[in-house]
Design an enzyme around this catalytic site. Structure first.
Site: not given
Ligand SMILES: CC(C)(COP(=O)(O)OP(=O)(O)OC[C@H]1O[C@@H](n2cnc3c(N)ncnc32)[C@H](O)[C@@H]1OP(=O)(O)O)[C@@H](O)C(=O)NCCC(=O)NCCS
Length: 161
Positions: A118, A130
């Site tokens: 979710e 996802y």
């Molecule tokens: C969701 C999460 C795990 C993704 O991890 P990630 O390693 O940043 O993932 P990715 O790099 O593969 O992609 C993240 C997206 O954010 C963008 N992004 C770029 N810089 C970023 C930054 N500094 N911070 C966040 N997102 C960023 C990426 O470009 C990508 O976007 P796109 O799909 O348009 O290309 C991370 O953002 C996170 O920990 N979020 C907070 C917790 C959360 O929301 N978890 C999910 C609960 S369901």
């Protein structure tokens, strides 16, 4: 031939993936607190790592530090993803994708056939991750999150054999 032997400090810290152990509990809770509006407590994660036989937790490490983690509960042949987070300083470098790929490998090893999760309606970057990974949208749980009444979107991934 180099004129002096290689020292440990000559190497960049390596990125690695592996099971998450209690040794990383503090770093895990720190990432959790930086990542979620309603974070799980340290005690909740301690129980997840030590008492929940259905839980599979994995981490991504930079050198000796945890920089992200993901968890999943095995329910029959389904993997219910409980959490996934990357430390804010390491986001946007596709580490989330690496972590999901590793979690999927663990799912396959545990005879899991599909994975679900979710996600908040407003969490667009997680949803993009996802979908890119192959999850498909399967419905809405209205007002699922207690802190702000936000809807949850449900996603599923069929694991191909
Ligand atoms: C969701 C999460 C795990 C993704 O991890 P990630 O390693 O940043 O993932 P990715 O790099 O593969 O992609 C993240 C997206 O954010 C963008 N992004 C770029 N810089 C970023 C930054 N500094 N911070 C966040 N997102 C960023 C990426 O470009 C990508 O976007 P796109 O799909 O348009 O290309 C991370 O953002 C996170 O920990 N979020 C907070 C917790 C959360 O929301 N978890 C999910 C609960 S369901």
């Amino acid at each position: 031939m180099p004129d002096k032997p290689l020292q440990e400090q000559d190497f960049e810290p390596a990125l690695s993936l592996g099971p998450l152990t209690l040794a990383y509990l503090d770093e895990m809770v720190e990432i959790e607190n930086l990542s979620f509006a309603s974070p799980w407590s340290k005690e909740a994660y301690r129980k997840e790592l030590t008492e929940n036989d259905l839980a599979i937790y994995v981490g991504i490490f930079y050198g000796s530090h945890l920089i992200g983690y993901a968890g999943m509960w095995k329910v029959l042949d389904e993997g219910h993803i409980s959490n996934i987070a990357i430390h804010p300083n390491f986001r946007g470098r596709h580490f989330g994708e690496l972590l999901l790929e590793y979690l999927k490998q663990q799912a396959i090893l545990n005879r899991i056939e599909r994975m679900t999760l979710e996600v908040r309606r407003s969490n667009i970057s997680a949803q993009r991750l996802y979908k890119r990974f192959g999850f498909t949208f399967a419905g809405v749980r209205p007002h699922y999150y207690n802190d702000n009444n936000e809807d949850a979107f449900i996603y599923w991934l069929e694991i191909e054999k």
